[in-house]
Scaffold this active site. Structure first.
Site, PDB file in Angstrom:
ATOM      1  N   GLU A  72       0.781  -1.240   0.000  1.00  0.00           N
ATOM      2  CA  GLU A  72       0.000   0.000   0.000  1.00  0.00           C
ATOM      3  C   GLU A  72       0.816   1.296   0.000  1.00  0.00           C
ATOM      4  O   GLU A  72       0.225   2.379   0.101  1.00  0.00           O
ATOM      5  CB  GLU A  72      -1.010   0.008   1.153  1.00  0.00           C
ATOM      6  CG  GLU A  72      -2.024  -1.110   1.047  1.00  0.00           C
ATOM      7  CD  GLU A  72      -3.193  -1.009   2.013  1.00  0.00           C
ATOM      8  OE1 GLU A  72      -4.207  -1.678   1.777  1.00  0.00           O
ATOM      9  OE2 GLU A  72      -3.064  -0.261   3.012  1.00  0.00           O
ATOM     10  N   ASN A  73       2.135   1.214  -0.154  1.00  0.00           N
ATOM     11  CA  ASN A  73       2.917   2.444  -0.071  1.00  0.00           C
ATOM     12  C   ASN A  73       2.857   3.291  -1.335  1.00  0.00           C
ATOM     13  O   ASN A  73       2.884   4.529  -1.261  1.00  0.00           O
ATOM     14  CB  ASN A  73       4.369   2.118   0.287  1.00  0.00           C
ATOM     15  CG  ASN A  73       4.498   1.565   1.691  1.00  0.00           C
ATOM     16  OD1 ASN A  73       3.594   1.697   2.509  1.00  0.00           O
ATOM     17  ND2 ASN A  73       5.608   0.913   1.971  1.00  0.00           N
TER      18      ASN A  73
END
Length: 830
Positions: free
Chosen positions: A411-412
């Site tokens: 999710e970065n």
């Protein structure tokens, strides 16, 4: 020949003036718990009472004495958590700052007091932050500044228990002349021949420099030799027509012993290496098409719909996870028809026992590199640690045939785009260089037989939004956070790598975790064991969209929240599976828990399964029958897609193709290798069980295909009817369609008869036989209410009047009908 001395005994833990016995492998918390210094942090509100542990420095020590005729003695740590200074006899040996690496130190001829001094992880993270500057994080903890299990600092399902300790085995290795330093087996298959390219690196002692060495590799009757005058060699083996390794449901999982022997110029054995390998090919098809950009795993040339679950560390204290526990949990996954496990990036690279079990069970492994939900500095000292960690673990894990994908982060990339990071970063590094530069370079160099993807979610490039459902992988969290689960059906992502719905753990797990407390949704212990932002509010809103509020009835609230979890996840999987090959996989968040908590898991921290687990077994089965409520985009009839019998490519197009039709759609999903021809009985019924209309459809689904058929108009319940529903039955499978929410449907008061039948010769087993006298919707037997050790073989079941179901219960001992009745729940209009 190299020999080893395990160093698991004789350790003490010192803090200040206190000296305690220490278990190695282990951690500070488990040692303090064993000594009675701290209460069990999993129980009640105790987590907050032990927060001080993670903010102090700790020292492990033991006396080290040995005798060896070898030239070299190395002190080898498989895992140190995390920032440590090691001394032996009062002299420095080395320092560490990474939980996820192995360490080796030359201690030849040195004895005395061995000490491992651990700094507080908070102190180490603070020192790094002072060097690199601030970076955004979803959580208010410093996990991105230290190479440590991020979820130790707390997550929306996990406690804040910041560990320290010697968390994996430690030993002395004694050797002479040379030892095997690194082995990289590149395993492929080419036109029926298994190819193994063994890339070997050795380390030499001072007296071993310049000496000629020999290496021999053997596998499946094939043999190769190499002469080493330097420190590297390549040995190539060919295995004619090996049996292929397949994911479960697609074939068998044959494994072959690969053995490597290193000898000196006189033929004496110096060192050996052994792993099990499997022959298979794996590709990731990211081709563009009329629907966007695909994301399909291809194993041995066969395109796979991945039936996956996300895996978190199975214990907040990972040193407690035994090989047997890995095997149990992964067997549970396999028995739920799961064929892929994603090792999530906020946890750990798991022990080899995890991957061994996946190899044997046919569970594909998607392995995240360990970055999650935060912006990570790319400066030193972190950059060097990240590369060393990646190299260490790529080499360690690459022999496993179950490992099919490396993923850069969790999710970065999405976070940078959508979570307000860009402005506060002001141009500073945040991890992109890892995910799009360093990590793919390491994988390409060390393990070119496997695909790499930069992140999850990730659309493949910055040309598209990172979480665009039409491109690459997608995380679907709007539904749980803000919308009803019916909205899963509004899109067809190419691959759903995360989605899920919360529910509390089993009743027996709650009772054990909250001693002395009568559980209620808002009781102190329940709230403490709910870590998600507004978690209970989301649970309550999810229930309220479908059912009357349960009021102050905790048991009813518990049943309904678990029911909604199971229905929500099933709704998503049924919809997305019915749109194969446009959608090529789903990975449910999450399989397991690390402590007792309300979470998205299918199996709680004490190993008890929720109703979701049984629903996974149903919706992930090779053959699935489903009624999809929206008929938009359904072709006229028959199997649809680009393939035909035996091609493995037949499937449904995405929404917006074909003729729009009102009313529900019957989808028959056949993921097996055999054709599925079946007679589907469709019945339009009233709430009292009266059959208004009935027909039988002959449905034929080719292997690995989907058939989508419109329900005949005279079988479609009246729109918004509170009294009509549709049932489809075939081969023991059942699908249901109700045109309105449960709270608006005219359910009769449920009535059923219960019989308890002992199983002859098996005193701990009984059969519970339930016979319905009315429509009984989503009947559930909570076996742990009969006995904390009891389990049953099924989850939610819907019965029509006159139907009977048999539920096998194990581990409960003798029970009567009254006890069973108290453990049975179903949808009840009152």
């Amino acid at each position: 020949m190299k020999d080893t001395t395990p160093l698991g005994e004789g350790w003490s833990l010192r803090h200040g003036e206190e000296v305690l016995e220490a278990a190695v492998p282990g951690c500070v918390h488990t040692d303090l718990l064993a000594a009675g210094v701290i209460p069990d942090p999993f129980l009640g509100l105790n987590e907050t009472e032990v927060a001080w542990v993670g903010r102090r420095a700790w020292t492990y020590a033991r006396d080290l004495a040995y005798e060896s005729a070898h030239e070299r003695t190395d002190l080898v740590f498989d895992g140190l958590d995390t920032a440590a200074a090691i001394t032996l006899g009062g002299e420095a040996v080395g320092t560490t700052r990474n939980m996820h690496r192995r360490y080796r130190f030359d201690v030849t001829g040195r004895t005395g007091r061995l000490e491992v001094r651990f700094a507080s992880a908070y102190d180490e993270a603070g020192a790094v932050r002072a060097l690199t500057g601030e970076r955004p994080n979803v959580y208010p903890e410093p996990s991105q500044y230290i190479r440590k299990m991020a979820c130790a600092f707390g997550w929306d399902w996990g406690p804040t228990l910041v560990t320290a300790g010697i968390w994996r085995p430690v030993r002395l290795e004694h050797w002479s002349t040379a030892r095997i330093d690194r082995v990289r087996p590149l395993v492929t298959v080419d036109r029926g021949t298994g190819l193994v390219e063994v890339r070997l690196e050795v380390e030499r002692s001072a007296r071993g420099r310049g000496r000629t060495l020999r290496a021999e590799a053997r596998v499946a009757g094939a043999r190769a030799e190499a002469v080493l005058t330097g420190d590297e060699a390549v040995l190539r083996l060919e295995v004619p027509e090996p049996r292929l390794w397949w994911p479960r449901g697609h074939g068998e999982q044959p494994l072959y012993d690969l053995r490597l022997t290193l000898t000196d110029d006189e033929g004496g054995t110096l060192d050996t290496w052994h792993r099990r390998i499997g022959f298979r090919t794996v590709e990731l098809d990211r081709s563009a098409d009329e629907h966007g950009t695909g994301f399909t795993l291809v194993v041995n040339g066969v395109r796979i719909f991945a039936r996956g679950v996300n895996w978190i560390p199975d214990d907040a204290f990972p040193s407690r996870i035994t090989p047997e526990r890995y095997r149990t949990r992964l067997t549970q996954a396999a028995e739920a028809n799961v064929d892929l496990v994603r090792v999530w990036g906020g946890g750990i690279y798991e022990d080899d026992a995890f991957y061994d079990a996946c190899d044997e069970l046919g569970l594909l492994v998607w392995q995240d590199f360990l970055f999650a939900c935060a912006a990570y500095p790319e400066e030193q000292p972190l950059r060097g640690e990240v590369e060393a960690e990646a190299r260490d673990n790529v080499v360690r894990l690459m022999p496993h045939p179950s490992l099919v994908l490396w993923n850069g982060n969790n999710e970065n990339l999405w976070g940078f785009r959508d979570w307000g990071w860009e402005k506060p970063l002001a141009g500073n590094s945040w991890g992109e260089g890892y995910y799009l530069g360093l990590l793919p370079r390491v994988v390409a160099e060390l393990d070119p037989t496997r695909p790499y993807t930069a992140g999850s979610p990730w659309s493949g490039s910055w040309d598209h939004h990172p979480n665009d459902p039409a491109h690459g992988t997608h995380h679907s969290w709007e539904v749980w956070n803000r919308r009803d689960y019916a909205d899963y059906r509004t899109s067809v992502p190419r691959f759903v790598a995360e989605f899920g719905w919360q529910a509390p753990p089993a009743q027996a797990t709650l009772r054990h975790a909250l001693p002395g407390e009568e559980p209620a949704p808002d009781s102190p212990g329940m709230l403490h064991h709910q870590k998600a932002e507004d978690g209970n509010g989301k649970l309550d809103r999810g229930v309220a969209r479908h059912f009357p509020p349960p009021g102050g009835d905790f048991d009813r609230w518990h049943y309904l929240t678990q029911l909604v979890q199971a229905r929500a996840v099933a709704a998503g999987i049924e919809h997305w599976r019915s749109h194969w090959p446009v959608c090529a996989g789903t990975i449910v968040w999450q399989l397991n828990d690390c402590w007792p908590v309300s979470s998205w898991s299918a199996i709680d921290s004490e190993g008890r399964v929720k109703p979701l687990y049984h629903e996974l077994r149903r919706v992930y089965a090779d053959r699935l029958l489903t009624l999809q409520p929206d008929g938009a985009g359904v072709p006229d009839a028959g199997a649809v897609g680009s393939g035909g019998p035996g091609t493995g490519e037949a499937g449904a197009p995405g929404p917006g193709t074909g003729e729009d039709r009102p009313g529900p759609v019957l989808a028959a999903v056949n993921q097996s290798a055999e054709p599925w021809r079946t007679a589907v009985t469709l019945r339009r019924c009233e709430a009292d069980g009266t059959v208004l209309h009935e027909t039988v459809l002959d449905v034929a689904a080719a292997p690995r295909s989907v058939v989508r058929l419109p329900v005949p108009p005279d079988l479609v319940p009246e729109a918004r009817s509170a009294r009509e529903f549709l049932v489809a039955d075939a081969d023991g499978l059942r699908a249901l369609h109700f045109p309105v929410a449960d709270k608006d449907f005219a359910y009769p008061k449920p009535a059923y008869d219960i019989d308890v039948e002992p199983v002859p010769g098996q005193g701990d087993r009984v059969d519970v036989v339930v016979t319905a006298r009315t429509l009984v919707r989503d009947l559930l037997l909570q076996a742990d209410r009969l006995d904390p050790a009891a389990v049953c073989d099924s989850g939610l079941r819907t019965l029509l009047p006159g139907e009977r179901t048999r539920i096998r219960v194990t581990g409960c001992g003798p029970v009567d009908e009254r006890a069973v009745e108290a453990a049975l729940y179903c949808v009840d209009p009152t």
